[in-house]
Design a protein around this motif. Structure first.
Motif, PDB file in Angstrom:
ATOM      1  N   PRO A   1       0.807  -1.226   0.000  1.00  0.00           N
ATOM      2  CA  PRO A   1       0.000   0.000   0.000  1.00  0.00           C
ATOM      3  C   PRO A   1       0.842   1.279   0.000  1.00  0.00           C
ATOM      4  O   PRO A   1       0.493   2.252  -0.666  1.00  0.00           O
TER       5      PRO A   1
ATOM      6  N   GLU B   1       0.619   3.946  -2.889  1.00  0.00           N
ATOM      7  CA  GLU B   1       0.207   5.314  -2.546  1.00  0.00           C
ATOM      8  C   GLU B   1       1.162   6.333  -3.159  1.00  0.00           C
ATOM      9  O   GLU B   1       0.726   7.371  -3.691  1.00  0.00           O
TER      10      GLU B   1
ATOM     11  N   GLU C   1      -5.421  10.407  -7.559  1.00  0.00           N
ATOM     12  CA  GLU C   1      -6.446  10.766  -6.573  1.00  0.00           C
ATOM     13  C   GLU C   1      -7.151  12.058  -6.976  1.00  0.00           C
ATOM     14  O   GLU C   1      -8.348  12.221  -6.751  1.00  0.00           O
TER      15      GLU C   1
ATOM     16  N   ARG D   1      -7.298   6.234  -1.208  1.00  0.00           N
ATOM     17  CA  ARG D   1      -7.637   4.826  -0.954  1.00  0.00           C
ATOM     18  C   ARG D   1      -8.299   4.199  -2.173  1.00  0.00           C
ATOM     19  O   ARG D   1      -7.972   3.072  -2.568  1.00  0.00           O
TER      20      ARG D   1
ATOM     21  N   LYS E   1      -6.839   1.110  -4.570  1.00  0.00           N
ATOM     22  CA  LYS E   1      -7.614  -0.096  -4.881  1.00  0.00           C
ATOM     23  C   LYS E   1      -7.709  -0.307  -6.386  1.00  0.00           C
ATOM     24  O   LYS E   1      -7.527  -1.419  -6.887  1.00  0.00           O
TER      25      LYS E   1
END
Length: 148
Positions: free
Chosen positions: A4, A8, A17, A39, A43
């Motif tokens: 993650p 990120e 994002e 998030r 995903k």
């Protein structure tokens, strides 16, 4: 590649994002704030990313996308970031070990200088106390030397 934290960094570097936040404002669904958008982008990226082991230290990396050029660009970007991170992690222990050893050398040199000074002080004290009250010492050796 699939952690993650790594994903990120990729999401933030590519601004994925921000695109999700902009899309959420134009749809009827809930508007995403930045943490939720990050998030969601992680995903989405993890679902698109394919990593397969191909031998002991070989891996196949792929991205599922309708546009082959965009898939290639994304894989290339992810691979470049992974290699940068890998190189940085491989060099970090060497740099920190070298720094540690240099710091230890400075400490030991300072301790050695302090010990040498204490030894010299002790030797001066011992020699002074040994000559104190002794009828034969440096000052009267010259007086009692035979003259010709």
């Amino acid at each position: 590649l699939t952690s993650p934290a790594f994903l990120e960094d990729i999401v933030r570097e590519l601004g994925m994002e921000k695109r999700l936040m902009a899309q959420s404002r134009t749809t009827d669904g809930p508007v995403l704030d930045e943490p939720a958008a990050v998030r969601s982008a992680i995903k989405l990226l993890s679902r698109r990313l394919r990593l397969e082991g191909d031998g002991r230290h070989l891996y196949r990396i792929g991205v599922v996308d309708t546009d082959p050029a965009q898939a290639y660009d994304l894989v290339r970007f992810i691979l470049d970031r992974f290699l940068e991170e890998y190189r940085r992690m491989r060099l970090a222990p060497r740099a920190s070990t070298q720094k540690f050893l240099l710091e230890q050398k400075e400490i030991y040199e300072a301790d050695l200088q302090a010990a040498e000074q204490e030894l010299n002080d002790f030797l001066v004290e011992v020699s002074s106390s040994g000559l104190l009250g002794n009828p034969v010492n440096a000052s009267n050796m010259m007086d009692s030397a035979p003259t010709r």
